[in-house]
Design an enzyme around this catalytic site. Structure first.
Site, short mmCIF file in Angstrom:
data_model
loop_
_atom_site.label_atom_id
_atom_site.label_comp_id
_atom_site.label_asym_id
_atom_site.label_seq_id
_atom_site.Cartn_x
_atom_site.Cartn_y
_atom_site.Cartn_z
N ARG B 7 -10.09 -3.37 -9.23
CA ARG B 7 -9.62 -2.59 -8.92
C ARG B 7 -9.72 -1.13 -8.56
O ARG B 7 -9.45 -0.59 -7.51
CB ARG B 7 -7.68 -2.71 -8.60
CG ARG B 7 -6.71 -2.58 -9.89
CD ARG B 7 -6.29 -2.89 -9.69
NE ARG B 7 -5.07 -2.46 -10.93
CZ ARG B 7 -3.80 -3.67 -11.38
NH1 ARG B 7 -3.31 -4.27 -10.33
NH2 ARG B 7 -3.40 -4.15 -12.60
N GLU B 55 0.56 -8.08 7.49
CA GLU B 55 -1.04 -8.58 7.61
C GLU B 55 -2.03 -8.50 9.13
O GLU B 55 -3.02 -7.75 8.73
CB GLU B 55 -1.44 -9.53 6.65
CG GLU B 55 -1.09 -9.10 5.43
CD GLU B 55 -0.22 -9.97 5.18
OE1 GLU B 55 1.17 -10.40 6.20
OE2 GLU B 55 1.06 -9.58 4.32
N PHE B 80 -3.49 -13.86 2.04
CA PHE B 80 -3.19 -13.32 3.24
C PHE B 80 -4.19 -12.73 4.60
O PHE B 80 -4.05 -13.11 5.46
CB PHE B 80 -2.15 -12.24 2.94
CG PHE B 80 -1.15 -13.09 2.18
CD1 PHE B 80 -0.37 -14.25 2.14
CD2 PHE B 80 -0.59 -12.05 0.84
CE1 PHE B 80 0.63 -14.29 1.21
CE2 PHE B 80 0.25 -12.31 0.28
CZ PHE B 80 0.66 -13.49 0.87
N ARG B 164 -8.91 -8.19 -9.82
CA ARG B 164 -8.07 -6.74 -9.34
C ARG B 164 -7.94 -6.22 -10.81
O ARG B 164 -8.30 -5.10 -10.95
CB ARG B 164 -6.93 -6.58 -8.85
CG ARG B 164 -6.18 -7.42 -7.84
CD ARG B 164 -4.62 -6.97 -7.13
NE ARG B 164 -3.95 -8.35 -7.90
CZ ARG B 164 -2.75 -8.22 -8.72
NH1 ARG B 164 -2.17 -6.83 -8.33
NH2 ARG B 164 -1.85 -8.88 -8.81
#
Lengths: 273, 310
Positions: B7, B55, B80, B164
């Site tokens: 990330r 989202e 999502f 991430r």
């Protein structure tokens, strides 16, 4: 608004109504109800408020319209044809294979269509994005968006409502075509929206209610909306489904219906009185 | 092996890009801290758009930003990004031929303690059937930075999977990448292990090492680009080795395994074939180490699959 302007706009709306009935009638089936109910606001926007150039439909600094209730495409196509974005003859290609005028709005096919829509609830989010993008680009154009009352059942509408208020998208002026009918029946019976005005106000929008077939009333509301800083605007249009279509005005069944070209010609004659 | 937090690399690359290109904007849905995009928001507060926990609206707003000429990078958990905002990504972004970069974080087992509700094994299959969509899963920090830059320069929608947390650095800083291009990380003439994403590429490398000790030399191909798929490389290795094992941190149906199987069969290549991935199961909680064992996608499972293709 002068009396002359009002008369001119009403004549434009009649012309667009006739083109819409003709286009759908030529094919024999289509979303006549929700198309006819938004004709007056389309005429007002395209012939009085929107700074657009049909010769340059993708100009960066143009005003834009997102027809979030994408099934009202035929009314927008009739408006755009009357403005000269493309020849009126195109209207007889509505939904014919290979056409540039599909049932639901498509920004890649139709000159003058600013956003692809059709899955309800999505256009208002896109309108938020366009308004935000314009702001980032230093463009002060207005972004108009028309949503349906049935469409307002979609949760995404209310996600976008929160977003527009949070980001203070004051160049966004949205309309609800509140003809009080959705496919399965009256909105009050299927999914009651009341109090719609209180809802939009609670979501932080400058909200007005006007007669959606009264040019002068709508014009005043748009002027007030544009002059209102810091907040997005919602103008709830009190409309009649299939307004001006004598065969089915005010009828639930007009959402999508079949009628012959002969019927269309008769309805156009009724319209012209 | 050197590791870098994915990330952090994502945010640093976007910050670099944003300095060069005023059109770069970054959206997130209340996961700016989790996805690292908070660093971008700090550097470019006006160009960072936190959409809250919404989202569907985020992808719609990203589409509108694209229509206004911006280059939006929208990130949220991959569950999502795919399941919740699918219709928006399909229609407002892709069908409308706009230019939205959607980044799904915590793919597959890397959703760890968030468990089955948040564990996207299905996103690759869902995304693969969107016409014209480019789909990549960088395998390391270098390829992540490379593909973020490629995505920014590419006119069209991109879906990118990204864990991430820290991942092994597999490529040197000078390595270049391209959509539709795989990388051969290890040569070998006895089998081809085709892996997608950092978890599976690292397991595949370990499997090849174990197999080499037994005298079986397997090539390891880092697929990187699921769509378009690097057919030239994949078919060449399928022909030369005659044994192909695909490895993905996702459902084997419709994802990498499905795509490679279709390509091999359509090309008429007579290769033995096995798929490592999730076999029609939902996710559950656990560490990555627990979950790869639980779902049978470890180096040992890959090596066993190669051995089984005799």
């Amino acid at each position: 608004m002068t009396k002359e302007t009002r008369t001119e706009l009403e004549a434009k709306a009649r012309e667009i109504r006739a083109l819409t009935i003709d286009a759908i009638g030529y094919l024999g089936v289509g979303h006549i109800g929700g198309s006819m109910s938004v004709v007056d606001v389309l005429a007002l926007l395209y012939y009085r408020h929107m700074r657009v150039d049909p010769a340059e439909p993708r100009r960066r600094d143009r005003d834009q319209l997102v027809l979030s209730k994408g099934h009202a495409g035929p009314a927008l196509y009739a408006t755009l044809a009357s403005k000269g974005y493309f020849p009126e003859e195109w209207l007889h290609t509505l939904n014919v294979g290979g056409t540039n005028l599909p049932s639901h709005c498509d920004r890649n096919r139709t000159p003058g269509v600013d956003m692809t829509t059709g899955s309800l609830g999505q256009g208002i989010s896109a309108a938020c994005g366009i308004a935000l993008g314009n702001r980032l680009n230093g463009i002060s154009s207005n972004v108009y968006c028309i949503i349906g009352d049935g469409e307002s059942d979609e949760g995404q509408v209310w996600e976008a409502a929160m977003f527009a208020a949070q980001y203070r998208l004051d160049k966004l002026v949205a309309f609800t075509d509140y003809n009080r009918m959705q496919i399965d029946g009256p909105t009050a019976e299927i999914m009651n929206l009341e109090s719609l005005k209180a809802k939009w106000e609670a979501f932080g929008w400058f909200t007005q209610e006007v007669d959606g077939h009264d040019m002068e009333a709508m014009d005043g509301a748009v002027e007030r909306a544009k002059a209102n800083p810091g907040r997005p605007s919602m103008i709830i249009l009190d409309t009649i489904k299939a307004k001006g279509f004598s065969l089915a005005e005010g009828q639930v069944g007009s959402h999508s219906m079949s009628f012959s070209y002969e019927d269309a010609k008769m309805a156009i004659a009724d319209l012209k009185g | 092996m050197e590791k870098k937090e994915m990330r952090a690399v994502y945010a640093e690359t976007l910050i670099d890009l944003a300095r060069e290109n005023p059109d770069i904007v970054v959206l997130d849905a209340d996961l700016m801290k989790a996805n690292g995009t908070a660093a971008f928001a700090k550097a470019f507060p006006d160009r960072a758009v936190d959409c809250g926990v919404a989202e569907a609206n985020m992808v719609g707003v990203a589409s509108g930003l694209s229509a206004a000429g911006k280059i939006p990078f929208a990130s949220t958990f991959a569950c999502f990004a795919s399941r919740r905002a699918y219709d928006q990504f399909f229609l407002s972004a892709n069908y409308a031929r706009l230019n939205v970069k959607l980044v799904g974080t915590d793919p597959g087992v890397t959703a760890k303690y968030n468990g089955g509700t948040h564990m996207p094994f299905e996103d690759l299959a869902l995304m693969r059937v969107i016409p014209g969509l480019t789909i990549v899963e960088p395998s390391d920090p270098t390829s992540l930075a490379g593909f973020v830059r490629l995505a920014a320069a590419h006119r069209g929608c991109v879906y990118m999977r990204m864990p991430r947390t820290a991942a092994n650095v597999l490529y040197g800083a000078a390595e270049t990448f391209a959509f539709g291009k795989a990388k051969v990380l290890r040569e070998g003439g006895d089998a081809a292990i085709v892996a997608l994403g950092s978890v599976m590429v690292n397991e595949a490398l370990a499997a090849a090492e174990a197999l080499a000790a037994e005298g079986t030399h397997a090539a390891v191909i880092d697929a990187l680009s699921l769509k378009p798929l690097d057919l030239d490389t994949l078919l060449r290795y399928a022909r030369s080795t005659g044994r192909v094992v695909t490895c993905e941190n996702a459902q084997i149906a419709g994802g990498l395994g499905g795509a490679v199987a279709e390509a091999i069969l359509e090309a008429g290549v007579a290769a033995k074939f096995a798929r490592i991935g999730i076999r029609d199961e939902f996710g559950e909680v656990g560490t990555v180490e627990y979950l790869i064992e639980r779902y049978g996608i470890t180096a040992a499972h890959i090596a066993a699959a190669v051995r089984s293709l005799t």
